[in-house]
Design a protein around this motif. Structure first.
Motif, PDB file in Angstrom:
ATOM      1  N   PRO A 240       0.810  -1.229   0.000  1.00  0.00           N
ATOM      2  CA  PRO A 240       0.000   0.000   0.000  1.00  0.00           C
ATOM      3  C   PRO A 240       0.841   1.275   0.000  1.00  0.00           C
ATOM      4  O   PRO A 240       0.441   2.283  -0.578  1.00  0.00           O
ATOM      5  N   ALA A 241       2.009   1.234   0.634  1.00  0.00           N
ATOM      6  CA  ALA A 241       2.820   2.448   0.716  1.00  0.00           C
ATOM      7  C   ALA A 241       3.507   2.760  -0.611  1.00  0.00           C
ATOM      8  O   ALA A 241       3.927   3.880  -0.840  1.00  0.00           O
ATOM      9  N   ILE A 242       3.659   1.780  -1.462  1.00  0.00           N
ATOM     10  CA  ILE A 242       4.448   1.952  -2.684  1.00  0.00           C
ATOM     11  C   ILE A 242       3.584   2.262  -3.894  1.00  0.00           C
ATOM     12  O   ILE A 242       3.982   3.003  -4.781  1.00  0.00           O
ATOM     13  N   ILE A 243       2.393   1.684  -3.951  1.00  0.00           N
ATOM     14  CA  ILE A 243       1.619   1.717  -5.189  1.00  0.00           C
ATOM     15  C   ILE A 243       1.224   3.143  -5.589  1.00  0.00           C
ATOM     16  O   ILE A 243       1.044   4.016  -4.752  1.00  0.00           O
ATOM     17  N   THR A 244       1.094   3.337  -6.884  1.00  0.00           N
ATOM     18  CA  THR A 244       0.598   4.606  -7.397  1.00  0.00           C
ATOM     19  C   THR A 244      -0.501   4.381  -8.440  1.00  0.00           C
ATOM     20  O   THR A 244      -1.338   5.238  -8.629  1.00  0.00           O
ATOM     21  N   GLY A 245      -0.493   3.243  -9.109  1.00  0.00           N
ATOM     22  CA  GLY A 245      -1.402   3.034 -10.233  1.00  0.00           C
ATOM     23  C   GLY A 245      -2.782   2.579  -9.792  1.00  0.00           C
ATOM     24  O   GLY A 245      -2.965   2.012  -8.713  1.00  0.00           O
TER      25      GLY A 245
ATOM     26  N   LEU B 279      -2.894   4.844   2.974  1.00  0.00           N
ATOM     27  CA  LEU B 279      -3.099   4.967   4.404  1.00  0.00           C
ATOM     28  C   LEU B 279      -3.616   3.682   5.043  1.00  0.00           C
ATOM     29  O   LEU B 279      -3.988   3.667   6.205  1.00  0.00           O
ATOM     30  N   ALA B 280      -3.611   2.586   4.281  1.00  0.00           N
ATOM     31  CA  ALA B 280      -4.106   1.324   4.818  1.00  0.00           C
ATOM     32  C   ALA B 280      -3.146   0.786   5.870  1.00  0.00           C
ATOM     33  O   ALA B 280      -1.980   1.163   5.922  1.00  0.00           O
ATOM     34  N   VAL B 281      -3.666  -0.108   6.707  1.00  0.00           N
ATOM     35  CA  VAL B 281      -2.845  -0.639   7.791  1.00  0.00           C
ATOM     36  C   VAL B 281      -2.074  -1.868   7.287  1.00  0.00           C
ATOM     37  O   VAL B 281      -2.613  -2.683   6.540  1.00  0.00           O
ATOM     38  N   VAL B 282      -0.782  -1.933   7.630  1.00  0.00           N
ATOM     39  CA  VAL B 282       0.075  -3.026   7.157  1.00  0.00           C
ATOM     40  C   VAL B 282       0.699  -3.746   8.350  1.00  0.00           C
ATOM     41  O   VAL B 282       0.845  -3.155   9.428  1.00  0.00           O
ATOM     42  N   PRO B 283       1.041  -5.038   8.193  1.00  0.00           N
ATOM     43  CA  PRO B 283       1.521  -5.843   9.329  1.00  0.00           C
ATOM     44  C   PRO B 283       2.968  -5.523   9.704  1.00  0.00           C
ATOM     45  O   PRO B 283       3.887  -5.776   8.924  1.00  0.00           O
TER      46      PRO B 283
END
Lengths: 660, 304
Positions: free
Chosen positions: A125-130, A262-266
Motif C-alpha cells: 500500500p505504501a508503494i503503489i501509485t497506479g 493509508l491502509a494498515v500493514v503488518p
C-alpha cells in the motif's frame, strides 16, 4: 561396384585358412582378404551399409504400400517424401504437449475473473501509485475508512466511528473490536501509527507520501528535517483509539483515510522480511481477501479472508485478477468467456467503441479524470493570455469527443469534473472561433500572420496522435497558424514536460479522492505537477484559504474563484474533455458494480448471478468455461454499508451519475 | 579443451556487455522514477533515488552491480518494486523457454520436411506450392498471424482459448504464431542447402552406384543439406528462448520477452542489464552448441 557375389565366393576358401595360400596360386580377392587386415573390415562395413540402404528402401516401399492400401494415391503422392522423412522434431513437440497436459496445474476455477489493467507494479500500500494496483490492494488491505460501492463516499471500515475537534484539526478514531489480521491477531491503533510512519519514513521511499503531508509534521519528517517519528501528529491513545492531528482543517481527510496509501500493514512481517515482505507466508492482511498467489504478468488470485470483520458480506470466494494492458487482448478474453469483467479506462479499443457502446454489457459512467493540454507560459507567444485564450476558443471539443474518443466523454471547459458533492465548477471558455480570431489579432497576429512556429508535445499513442492532428487542423483552419507535432516516448515526454521543454503539451489528470483539491492544488506555484511555468500568488492564496475553511459553504466560492483564474482568465491549461469510466460485464450474470466518480468497485460486493456463458472451447479442459456453482449465492444482498457500520453520511444519490 | 577455452572467454565478454548495457540505459533521457504524477515534494524523489543508490557516482553503482552479479544477484526491479530481477526471471524464463522450445520444434518440424520436399520436387507443382507457403510464412509477421489465429480459432470457431497461459491448449496458437515465420525461413534455408548439395559429385556417385532416389536424398543429401539449418538454429534458439515481445503481448503470456522491451521503456535499469546479460549468455552458449554439433554432423570439421 557390386561386391556382393564375391563375398560369398570367398567363403569356401576361408575354410583353408592362411596355410592354404602357399600351395595354390592366389586368387586376388581371397589373397587381399588374407594379406591386408583392413580389408575384412571394409567388407563388413559394405555389408552393413547395404543393409541400411535396404532398410531405407524397404521403409520407402512400406510407405508406398501403405499409401496404396489406403487408396489415397492421388492425395498422398506428393507427400511420399514427407512420410519417409524422420520428423523427430514434430514428434518431440507432440510429446512435450502431452507431457504438459499431464502436469498441467489444476487450479479450481475462480468465482470472478477480472481483467484489471496493467500488471501491478507493487501490492504494498505504501508503494503503489497506479489504479490497477490499487484495485488489488483494496481487496487485500483496509484503512480506517473505505469507499461505499455505490457513491464512493468514505464509510467506516476498521474505524467504527470518529470524533472531530471543533477547529477541524484533530480526529479521534475508535477502532472496531472485531478487526483482526487474516492470521488472527487484532488490528490495533499502534499498527496504524506504524503504517503511517512507514509511509512517511524516507527509507520507505513512498511515491505517495504526500497523501500524509496533511498530518502535523508529516512533510518535515518525510524530508528528514524531523528524525523523531513520535513528533508526527498520529498517536495511539490505547489499543483501539487513534488520535490524528492535522496541520490545518482538511475537509477531505476521511476520503484520504480510505486511500490505499493509508491502509494498515503488518508490522512484524515487514520488519522481518524488509522490502520483500509481500512474498512472506503467511502474510497477515487487513482486507476482505488473502493473497493466494501472484504470478507476474499472469494472474493474481485472492481468496476470501474468513477473519475479515465484514466477512459475512463478502459475496465470493475466489477472485482472479488478470493483468492485461491491451484492449484487444482484453476484449478477446471477455468475448471468449475467459473473463467476467473488464474494468480499466485504458482497456477499451477506441476503434470499436461505436459498436461496443450500444451493447447491454458496456457500462459508461462519469469519471474523475480530465484530458487537457498545457501551455508553457514562459515561451513566446504563449506568455500572452490572449494568445492562450484564442487557441482555446478555436478548439471544437465536441468534434474531438464525437470523432476520436467516442466513449461518451463530455466536453470540458473546466478542470474539475462535475459530480462532487461539495463543489460546482465554474464554466470556462467554449467554442467561439470569431472571438478567437479577434483575440489573436489583438495580440498582434491578425489572421495568424507572423505567428512563430510551435510544437505540440505528446507521448506515442494512437489516441493522443489523433487528437493532436485534430488540434493542428482546427488551428490551421480557424486561426491560420501552423503547429508541428512532436511525438516522443513516455519517459522522454515526462522529462521534457518537467523541464518545461515544450510549447504545448498533452496532459491528463485523474483525481485521487472526491474533492476539487485533488485537481486544483496541482497548479499552485510550488507544486511539482504544475509544469506550465505559471504561478499566480492570488491562486495560491485562494486555494490555501479555501482549504482552511471548515464550512463547505464558505469554501466552495473560494475554490470557484481559483478555478476561474485557471480556466478563464490566465488559462495556463485548456481542458478538452472529461474521461468516462467504461466497464464491461453482463448485467444478467454479474451484480454489485455501481458506477461512481472514482471508478471504485469493491470486489467483495460483486457477485455472480448466473454462470458464465460457455464461450471457450470444449477443448479447454481446465478452461474456465465450465459452469461453476455460485459461491455465496444464498447470501442475501445487503445494504451498502456493513451491519455493524452506521453510515456517517446519507448516500448522495443525486451525485451518483446515471450510467448512459 | 577448445570449448573450455571458449567458455572462459565468455566471461570478459559478458562483463563488457553488462558495462555497455549499464551505461547506455542510463544515457537515455528520463529515469525509472519519472511519473506523470510527480510526488508531492522533491524530497520524495530524492528518497527514492537514495534507496536504490542512484545518487551515487556511476562507477560506484557499477561496482555495486558487479558485486551483486558475483553472487548471482541481478538487483531489485525499479518498476516492480516488490520483486527482484531474479524473481522476474525465475517466473518468466521458464514460460519463455517452453514457448520458445515449442516454437523451435514447430519451426524445425515443419521447416525441414517442407524444405526437403520442395528440394526433392524441384520444378514441379509440389515445389511451387511448398515454396509459396514458405515464402508466405516468411512474409507475414507474427503480429498479423497472431490476431488472425485468435480471430479464427478462438473467437470464431472457439477451438482454442484466445490468450493466457494455463493449459496445453493455450500453448498451441502462440507456438504457431511464433514458429511460423521461422518454419518458412528454415524451409527456404533447407531447400537451398539441399539443392546445393545435390549438385555435388558424391551425389552423382551415390546415384551411379544404383541407390534409389529416396535413399540418395535421405541418406546422402540430407546430412549435408541440413548443415545451414543447423548453423541457423543456434541463434534462432537463443532468440526464441528469450521470448518474443509481440507474441507474448498478443497472447498475454507471462514470459520475459515483454519485460525485455518494457523494462527499457520504463528505464528499469537493473532489469534491462539483467535481461540483456541473460540474452547475451544464451546467445553465446547456443553458438557454442552449434559449433559442437557441426563437428558431429560434418566429419571435415574436427576440433582439436
Amino acid at each position: 561396384m557390386n561386391a556382393a557375389p564375391r563375398v560369398s565366393a570367398v567363403k569356401p576358401g576361408k575354410r583353408f585358412g592362411v596355410q592354404s595360400v602357399l600351395p595354390h596360386p592366389p586368387r586376388f580377392p581371397r589373397n587381399a582378404v588374407a594379406l591386408f587386415p583392413a580389408f575384412p573390415n571394409l567388407a563388413a562395413k559394405n555389408a552393413k551399409r547395404r543393409k541400411r540402404e535396404r532398410a531405407w528402401e524397404s521403409l520407402a516401399r512400406h510407405c508406398f504400400t501403405l499409401r496404396e492400401n489406403l487408396l489415397l494415391r492421388p492425395f498422398l503422392r506428393p507427400f511420399a517424401f514427407f512420410a519417409a522423412i524422420p520428423s523427430a522434431p514434430l514428434a518431440l513437440a507432440l510429446a512435450v504437449t502431452l507431457l504438459l497436459t499431464a502436469c498441467a496445474n489444476h487450479e479450481p476455477p475462480a468465482d470472478l475473473t477480472i481483467i484489471n489493467g496493467a500488471e501491478p507494479e507493487s501490492l504494498d500500500p505504501a508503494i503503489i501509485t497506479g489504479q490497477p494496483d490499487g484495485r488489488v490492494v483494496g481487496s487485500l488491505f483496509e484503512g480506517l475508512t473505505r469507499l461505499d460501492p455505490k457513491t464512493a463516499d468514505a464509510v467506516p471500515a476498521i474505524a467504527e466511528r470518529w470524533d472531530l475537534s471543533p477547529d477541524g484539526t484533530i480526529y479521534t478514531f475508535h477502532l472496531r473490536s472485531n478487526a483482526v489480521w487474516s492470521t488472527g491477531e487484532p488490528i490495533t491503533a499502534p499498527d496504524f501509527v506504524y503504517s503511517w510512519q512507514r509511509v512517511l519514513d524516507p527509507n520507505t521511499a513512498s511515491d505517495y507520501a504526500g497523501q500524509l503531508f496533511y498530518i502535523k509534521n508529516g512533510e518535515d519528517f518525510n524530508a528528514g528535517k524531523i528524525k523523531d517519528p513520535t513528533q508526527l501528529g498520529v498517536k495511539a491513545l490505547d489499543a483501539r483509539t487513534l488520535r490524528v492531528e492535522l496541520d490545518s482543517p482538511t475537509p477531505f481527510f476521511l476520503d484520504l483515510c480510505a486511500f490505499r496509501t493509508l491502509a494498515v500493514v503488518p508490522r512484524a512481517t515487514i520488519e522481518k522480511h524488509g522490502d520483500r515482505w509481500m512474498k512472506a507466508r503467511p502474510l497477515p492482511l487487513s482486507g476482505a481477501y488473502t493473497l493466494d498467489f501472484w504470478r507476474v504478468n499472469d494472474k493474481i488470485r485472492v481468496r476470501k479472508n474468513p477473519r475479515y470483520w465484514d466477512a459475512a458480506n463478502v459475496l465470493n470466494q475466489i477472485v482472479d485478477f488478470i493483468p492485461c494492458d491491451q484492449p484487444n487482448v482484453a476484449l478477446n478474453l471477455y468475448e471468449t468467456g475467459a473473463a467476467d469483467i473488464i474494468w480499466d479506462k485504458g482497456l477499451v479499443p477506441a476503434e470499436l467503441m461505436d459498436l461496443l457502446r450500444k451493447r447491454a454489457d458496456c457500462h459508461n459512467f462519469d469519471y474523475l479524470g480530465t484530458y487537457f493540454y498545457r501551455y508553457n507560459v514562459n515561451h513566446k507567444p504563449f506568455d500572452d493570455p490572449r494568445v492562450r485564450q484564442a487557441l482555446a476558443l478555436a478548439v471544437d471539443k465536441q468534434r474531438i469527443v464525437e470523432r476520436i474518443t467516442k466513449a461518451g466523454e463530455k466536453v470540458a471547459t473546466h478542470l474539475t469534473p462535475k459530480g462532487m458533492s461539495n463543489y460546482r465548477p465554474p464554466e470556462g471558455l467554449g467554442y467561439n472561433p470569431d472571438a478567437a480570431r479577434k483575440l489573436l489579432a489583438d495580440a498582434g497576429f491578425p489572421g495568424g500572420k507572423n505567428f512563430p512556429p510551435f510544437q505540440y508535445l505528446f507521448n506515442s499513442s494512437r489516441g493522443h496522435e489523433q487528437i493532436a492532428i485534430e488540434l493542428k487542423d482546427m488551428w490551421k483552419k480557424e486561426l491560420g497558424i501552423e503547429m508541428e507535432l512532436r511525438q516522443v516516448e513516455w519517459k522522454v515526454y515526462l522529462t521534457e514536460q518537467s523541464k518545461l521543454n515544450f510549447h504545448l503539451s498533452r496532459s491528463s489528470w485523474i483525481g485521487d479522492y472526491k474533492d476539487p483539491n485533488t485537481f486544483l492544488d496541482m497548479f499552485m506555484s510550488n507544486n511539482g505537477n504544475n509544469r506550465t511555468g505559471w504561478n499566480n500568488p492570488r491562486y495560491d492564496a485562494l486555494i490555501k484559504d479555501a482549504n482552511r475553511q471548515t464550512d463547505p459553504k464558505k469554501r466552495e466560492p473560494l475554490l470557484q474563484q481559483a478555478e476561474t483564474l485557471l480556466i478563464r482568465d490566465d488559462l495556463p491549461i485548456v481542458p478538452l474533455y472529461f474521461y468516462v469510466g467504461v466497464t464491461f460485464y453482463h448485467p444478467d450474470r454479474i451484480e454489485g458494480i455501481h458506477p461512481n466518480l472514482l471508478d471504485e468497485h469493491p470486489i467483495n460486493r460483486i457477485r455472480r448471478k448466473a454462470p458464465r456463458s460457455a464461450g471457450v472451447s470444449p477443448a479447454s479442459p481446465v478452461g474456465q468455461a465450465s459452469s461453476q456453482p455460485v459461491h455465496g449465492a444464498s447470501l442475501p444482498r445487503v445494504p451498502s454499508s456493513g451491519p455493524g457500520a452506521p453510515s456517517p453520511k446519507p448516500p448522495l444519490a443525486a451525485h451518483a451519475p446515471a450510467p448512459r | 579443451m577448445y570449448f573450455l577455452k571458449r567458455l572462459v572467454f565468455m566471461i570478459p565478454l559478458l562483463i563488457l556487455i553488462s558495462f555497455l548495457a549499464f551505461v547506455l540505459v542510463r544515457v537515455a533521457p528520463g529515469g525509472p522514477f519519472d511519473k506523470e504524477r510527480k510526488p508531492a515534494s522533491p524530497e520524495i524523489e530524492r528518497n527514492l533515488r537514495a534507496k536504490y543508490h542512484l545518487d551515487e557516482p556511476l562507477w560506484q553503482q557499477y561496482a555495486r552491480y558487479l558485486g551483486g552479479l558475483a553472487h548471482g544477484d541481478f538487483g531489485p526491479s525499479l518498476k516492480y518494486r516488490d520483486h527482484s530481477v531474479n524473481d522476474i526471471i525465475a517466473q518468466g524464463l521458464p514460460v519463455s523457454l517452453s514457448l520458445g522450445c515449442m516454437a523451435f520444434l514447430f519451426a524445425q518440424g515443419v521447416g525441414i520436411p517442407l524444405g526437403f520436399y520442395t528440394a526433392a520436387r524441384r520444378g514441379r507443382w509440389g515445389d511451387y506450392l511448398g515454396s509459396f507457403f514458405s515464402l508466405l510464412a516468411v512474409c507475414i509477421p507474427g503480429f498479423v498471424v497472431g490476431p488472425l489465429l485468435i480471430m479464427a480459432f478462438a473467437v470464431h470457431w472457439k477451438i482454442f482459448p484466445a490468450s493466457l497461459w494455463e493449459t496445453p491448449w493455450h500453448v498451441i496458437l502462440p507456438t504457431i504464431a511464433l514458429g511460423l515465420y521461422f518454419a518458412g525461413k528454415i524451409a527456404r534455408i533447407m531447400r537451398e542447402g539441399m539443392l546445393n548439395t545435390m549438385n555435388a559429385e558424391f551425389i552423382t556417385t551415390a546415384r551411379a552406384k544404383g541407390l534409389s532416389e529416396t535413399a540418395v536424398l535421405l541418406k546422402h543429401a540430407f546430412r549435408l543439406g541440413v548443415l545451414p539449418v543447423v548453423s541457423y538454429s543456434g541463434p534462432l534458439l537463443a532468440d526464441l528462448l528469450t521470448g518474443s515481445f509481440v507474441v507474448e503481448n498478443i497472447f498475454q503470456i507471462p514470459g520475459i520477452g515483454v519485460f525485455l522491451v518494457n523494462s527499457s521503456l520504463s528505464r528499469d535499469y537493473p532489469m534491462v542489464v539483467g535481461l540483456v546479460l541473460l540474452y547475451a549468455a544464451l546467445l553465446l552458449v547456443m553458438n557454442l552448441l552449434v559449433d559442437l554439433s557441426y563437428s558431429l554432423l560434418d566429419a571435415r570439421v574436427k576440433q582439436g
